[in-house]
Design a protein around this motif. Structure first.
Motif, PDB file in Angstrom:
ATOM      1  N   LEU A  11      13.476  36.111  45.113  1.00  0.00           N
ATOM      2  CA  LEU A  11      12.655  36.905  44.199  1.00  0.00           C
ATOM      3  C   LEU A  11      13.503  37.545  43.105  1.00  0.00           C
ATOM      4  O   LEU A  11      13.131  37.533  41.929  1.00  0.00           O
ATOM      5  CB  LEU A  11      11.900  37.986  44.976  1.00  0.00           C
ATOM      6  CG  LEU A  11      11.068  38.943  44.129  1.00  0.00           C
ATOM      7  CD1 LEU A  11       9.980  38.195  43.371  1.00  0.00           C
ATOM      8  CD2 LEU A  11      10.468  40.039  45.005  1.00  0.00           C
ATOM      9  N   SER A  12      14.656  38.088  43.472  1.00  0.00           N
ATOM     10  CA  SER A  12      15.500  38.786  42.503  1.00  0.00           C
ATOM     11  C   SER A  12      15.934  37.865  41.369  1.00  0.00           C
ATOM     12  O   SER A  12      15.806  38.204  40.185  1.00  0.00           O
ATOM     13  CB  SER A  12      16.731  39.370  43.203  1.00  0.00           C
ATOM     14  OG  SER A  12      17.596  39.973  42.267  1.00  0.00           O
ATOM     15  N   HIS A  13      16.432  36.686  41.703  1.00  0.00           N
ATOM     16  CA  HIS A  13      16.898  35.776  40.656  1.00  0.00           C
ATOM     17  C   HIS A  13      15.740  35.124  39.906  1.00  0.00           C
ATOM     18  O   HIS A  13      15.888  34.736  38.741  1.00  0.00           O
ATOM     19  CB  HIS A  13      17.829  34.720  41.249  1.00  0.00           C
ATOM     20  CG  HIS A  13      19.198  35.249  41.538  1.00  0.00           C
ATOM     21  ND1 HIS A  13      19.684  35.419  42.813  1.00  0.00           N
ATOM     22  CD2 HIS A  13      20.169  35.692  40.699  1.00  0.00           C
ATOM     23  CE1 HIS A  13      20.904  35.929  42.752  1.00  0.00           C
ATOM     24  NE2 HIS A  13      21.222  36.102  41.486  1.00  0.00           N
ATOM     25  N   TYR A  14      14.597  35.018  40.559  1.00  0.00           N
ATOM     26  CA  TYR A  14      13.405  34.533  39.859  1.00  0.00           C
ATOM     27  C   TYR A  14      13.010  35.511  38.755  1.00  0.00           C
ATOM     28  O   TYR A  14      12.764  35.115  37.611  1.00  0.00           O
ATOM     29  CB  TYR A  14      12.267  34.367  40.858  1.00  0.00           C
ATOM     30  CG  TYR A  14      10.907  34.115  40.243  1.00  0.00           C
ATOM     31  CD1 TYR A  14      10.640  32.956  39.527  1.00  0.00           C
ATOM     32  CD2 TYR A  14       9.878  35.050  40.400  1.00  0.00           C
ATOM     33  CE1 TYR A  14       9.387  32.729  38.978  1.00  0.00           C
ATOM     34  CE2 TYR A  14       8.625  34.821  39.860  1.00  0.00           C
ATOM     35  CZ  TYR A  14       8.385  33.664  39.148  1.00  0.00           C
ATOM     36  OH  TYR A  14       7.147  33.443  38.605  1.00  0.00           O
ATOM     37  N   LEU A  15      12.979  36.791  39.088  1.00  0.00           N
ATOM     38  CA  LEU A  15      12.554  37.795  38.114  1.00  0.00           C
ATOM     39  C   LEU A  15      13.542  37.920  36.959  1.00  0.00           C
ATOM     40  O   LEU A  15      13.140  38.176  35.819  1.00  0.00           O
ATOM     41  CB  LEU A  15      12.366  39.148  38.798  1.00  0.00           C
ATOM     42  CG  LEU A  15      11.233  39.222  39.832  1.00  0.00           C
ATOM     43  CD1 LEU A  15      11.154  40.606  40.448  1.00  0.00           C
ATOM     44  CD2 LEU A  15       9.892  38.840  39.215  1.00  0.00           C
ATOM     45  N   THR A  16      14.835  37.735  37.223  1.00  0.00           N
ATOM     46  CA  THR A  16      15.814  37.851  36.139  1.00  0.00           C
ATOM     47  C   THR A  16      15.727  36.682  35.165  1.00  0.00           C
ATOM     48  O   THR A  16      16.175  36.794  34.021  1.00  0.00           O
ATOM     49  CB  THR A  16      17.253  37.914  36.693  1.00  0.00           C
ATOM     50  OG1 THR A  16      17.530  36.724  37.454  1.00  0.00           O
ATOM     51  CG2 THR A  16      17.448  39.136  37.568  1.00  0.00           C
ATOM     52  N   GLN A  17      15.137  35.569  35.599  1.00  0.00           N
ATOM     53  CA  GLN A  17      15.036  34.405  34.722  1.00  0.00           C
ATOM     54  C   GLN A  17      13.695  34.304  34.004  1.00  0.00           C
ATOM     55  O   GLN A  17      13.520  33.460  33.127  1.00  0.00           O
ATOM     56  CB  GLN A  17      15.292  33.124  35.527  1.00  0.00           C
ATOM     57  CG  GLN A  17      16.699  33.043  36.081  1.00  0.00           C
ATOM     58  CD  GLN A  17      17.094  31.641  36.487  1.00  0.00           C
ATOM     59  OE1 GLN A  17      16.573  30.653  35.985  1.00  0.00           O
ATOM     60  NE2 GLN A  17      18.028  31.540  37.413  1.00  0.00           N
ATOM     61  N   LYS A  18      12.751  35.145  34.389  1.00  0.00           N
ATOM     62  CA  LYS A  18      11.442  35.112  33.751  1.00  0.00           C
ATOM     63  C   LYS A  18      11.412  36.079  32.570  1.00  0.00           C
ATOM     64  O   LYS A  18      11.878  37.212  32.670  1.00  0.00           O
ATOM     65  CB  LYS A  18      10.345  35.496  34.750  1.00  0.00           C
ATOM     66  CG  LYS A  18      10.146  34.497  35.865  1.00  0.00           C
ATOM     67  CD  LYS A  18       9.460  33.234  35.373  1.00  0.00           C
ATOM     68  CE  LYS A  18       7.980  33.458  35.160  1.00  0.00           C
ATOM     69  NZ  LYS A  18       7.284  32.213  34.745  1.00  0.00           N
ATOM     70  N   PRO A  19      10.853  35.657  31.438  1.00  0.00           N
ATOM     71  CA  PRO A  19      10.815  36.544  30.271  1.00  0.00           C
ATOM     72  C   PRO A  19       9.820  37.682  30.443  1.00  0.00           C
ATOM     73  O   PRO A  19       8.740  37.494  31.002  1.00  0.00           O
ATOM     74  CB  PRO A  19      10.376  35.605  29.138  1.00  0.00           C
ATOM     75  CG  PRO A  19       9.600  34.524  29.823  1.00  0.00           C
ATOM     76  CD  PRO A  19      10.267  34.340  31.158  1.00  0.00           C
ATOM     77  N   VAL A  20      10.207  38.859  29.995  1.00  0.00           N
ATOM     78  CA  VAL A  20       9.318  40.022  29.982  1.00  0.00           C
ATOM     79  C   VAL A  20       9.314  40.579  28.566  1.00  0.00           C
ATOM     80  O   VAL A  20      10.359  40.955  28.033  1.00  0.00           O
ATOM     81  CB  VAL A  20       9.783  41.107  30.975  1.00  0.00           C
ATOM     82  CG1 VAL A  20       8.900  42.344  30.858  1.00  0.00           C
ATOM     83  CG2 VAL A  20       9.761  40.578  32.399  1.00  0.00           C
ATOM     84  N   ILE A  21       8.140  40.609  27.945  1.00  0.00           N
ATOM     85  CA  ILE A  21       8.015  41.131  26.582  1.00  0.00           C
ATOM     86  C   ILE A  21       8.065  42.658  26.626  1.00  0.00           C
ATOM     87  O   ILE A  21       7.394  43.286  27.445  1.00  0.00           O
ATOM     88  CB  ILE A  21       6.685  40.680  25.945  1.00  0.00           C
ATOM     89  CG1 ILE A  21       6.601  39.154  25.895  1.00  0.00           C
ATOM     90  CG2 ILE A  21       6.529  41.273  24.547  1.00  0.00           C
ATOM     91  CD1 ILE A  21       5.219  38.633  25.548  1.00  0.00           C
ATOM     92  N   GLU A  22       8.864  43.231  25.745  1.00  0.00           N
ATOM     93  CA  GLU A  22       8.934  44.686  25.624  1.00  0.00           C
ATOM     94  C   GLU A  22       8.780  45.063  24.153  1.00  0.00           C
ATOM     95  O   GLU A  22       9.293  44.361  23.275  1.00  0.00           O
ATOM     96  CB  GLU A  22      10.269  45.209  26.150  1.00  0.00           C
ATOM     97  CG  GLU A  22      10.524  44.892  27.619  1.00  0.00           C
ATOM     98  CD  GLU A  22      11.960  45.166  28.014  1.00  0.00           C
ATOM     99  OE1 GLU A  22      12.178  46.102  28.785  1.00  0.00           O
ATOM    100  OE2 GLU A  22      12.844  44.440  27.529  1.00  0.00           O
TER     101      GLU A  22
ATOM    102  N   ASP B  12       3.747  45.382  33.355  1.00  0.00           N
ATOM    103  CA  ASP B  12       2.808  45.041  32.290  1.00  0.00           C
ATOM    104  C   ASP B  12       2.003  46.276  31.879  1.00  0.00           C
ATOM    105  O   ASP B  12       1.438  46.972  32.723  1.00  0.00           O
ATOM    106  CB  ASP B  12       1.856  43.940  32.763  1.00  0.00           C
ATOM    107  CG  ASP B  12       0.900  43.514  31.671  1.00  0.00           C
ATOM    108  OD1 ASP B  12       1.322  42.747  30.788  1.00  0.00           O
ATOM    109  OD2 ASP B  12      -0.262  43.956  31.697  1.00  0.00           O
ATOM    110  N   ARG B  13       1.959  46.544  30.574  1.00  0.00           N
ATOM    111  CA  ARG B  13       1.249  47.718  30.053  1.00  0.00           C
ATOM    112  C   ARG B  13       0.125  47.315  29.099  1.00  0.00           C
ATOM    113  O   ARG B  13      -0.301  48.097  28.249  1.00  0.00           O
ATOM    114  CB  ARG B  13       2.238  48.644  29.327  1.00  0.00           C
ATOM    115  CG  ARG B  13       3.340  49.190  30.212  1.00  0.00           C
ATOM    116  CD  ARG B  13       4.275  50.128  29.463  1.00  0.00           C
ATOM    117  NE  ARG B  13       5.107  49.409  28.492  1.00  0.00           N
ATOM    118  CZ  ARG B  13       5.016  49.534  27.182  1.00  0.00           C
ATOM    119  NH1 ARG B  13       4.095  50.331  26.657  1.00  0.00           N
ATOM    120  NH2 ARG B  13       5.815  48.857  26.383  1.00  0.00           N
TER     121      ARG B  13
END
Length: 287
Positions: free
Chosen positions: A106-117, A261-262
């Protein structure tokens, strides 16, 4: 067979595997060890690679008995690789990142997924990297379902004509809402505006995100008195409860990814309808 010879065989052939990182190294070492004690001629090299998030080893022996041993070993470690993070070696599972199948924790999955800020100065970032500023946008291409857009500035960013974003990224709809309407194509300005003006609260996740019979946040349909829903769930409460438990179990880690997500406001009086006993009974049915 001497352990030193086996060790030399393992370390020599470890280099013959084309993998994305070092997380599978111990798996590969153990697999090579089983080859050595299973009758494989350690003078012959073994090759393998990562493909579709699995460890593939293309090895064959003309000896039928040995070939059966080889096949069993390679199948065993292909299965184990699909439960092992390619990067760190911890427990993982198959996931999709940028349309590529990979096996990650899970940790490395989340670091590779883009998150818009979007910061206070209207800089748009992805994983902390500034991509553009909303005030510099001069043109927007957007698909008719409003689920993907491409942003253009007067000065091309990073040598590209435009930067694309999709609904699969956290805060996509926040970005869509923040972009000034006048930079959208004229025929898309009303649909974009109407999307946010007509949102309804979702009784499943609690967000004001229901648009055209689907929640843009949890992607569930609101309850209707349809024959299908009634046959499957009996009544509205059972349906909402089942959907909420699916989100809580979060088997595909969607909720963990969208934690920040906001895009949509959440109702303060939203109710969770299931309890501990409900969840345990539901998990028995699923697993």
């Amino acid at each position: 067979m001497k352990q030193e010879l086996i060790n030399a065989f393992i370390e020599r052939n470890l280099k013959n595997f084309e993998v994305n990182s070092t997380g599978w190294n111990e798996l590969i070492r153990q697999m090579l060890f089983e080859f050595a004690i299973g009758g494989w001629n350690i003078e012959k090299d073994i090759f393998g690679k990562e493909k579709y998030g699995e460890l593939r080893c293309y090895t064959y022996s003309e000896d039928k008995e040995l070939n059966t041993v080889v096949k069993n070993i390679t199948q065993k470690y292909a299965a184990l690789s699909m439960e092992t993070c390619e990067i760190c070696g911890n427990e993982g599972k198959k996931r999709s990142v940028d349309s590529w199948e990979t096996t990650l924790c899970l940790s490395h999955y989340l670091t590779q997924k883009p998150v818009i800020e979007i910061d206070e100065e209207l800089n748009v970032r992805s994983n902390s990297k500034i991509l553009l500023n909303i005030k510099d946008i001069v043109k927007v291409d957007i698909e008719y379902d409003l689920q993907k857009l491409c942003l253009y500035t007067e000065e091309p960013v990073y040598g590209t004509e435009g930067i694309s974003f999709s609904w699969q990224e956290p805060n996509y709809y926040l970005l869509l809402k923040t972009i000034p309407l006048h930079v959208f194509p004229p025929d898309m300005q009303n649909p974009v505006s109407a999307l946010f003006e007509n949102l309804q609260h979702c009784e499943i996740c609690g967000h004001k995100a229901v648009h055209q019979r689907s929640c843009l946040r949890c992607h569930q349909e609101p309850w209707t008195e349809s024959q299908v829903f009634i046959e499957d769930y009996g009544e509205k409460t059972n349906y909402i409860k089942a959907c909420q438990m699916d989100s809580f179990i979060d088997e595909d880690d969607y909720e963990k990814y969208f934690k920040y997500d906001r895009s949509f406001e959440k109702s303060h009086d939203h109710q969770i309808l299931f309890g501990h006993h409900d969840l345990k009974e539901y998990e028995k049915l699923l697993f």
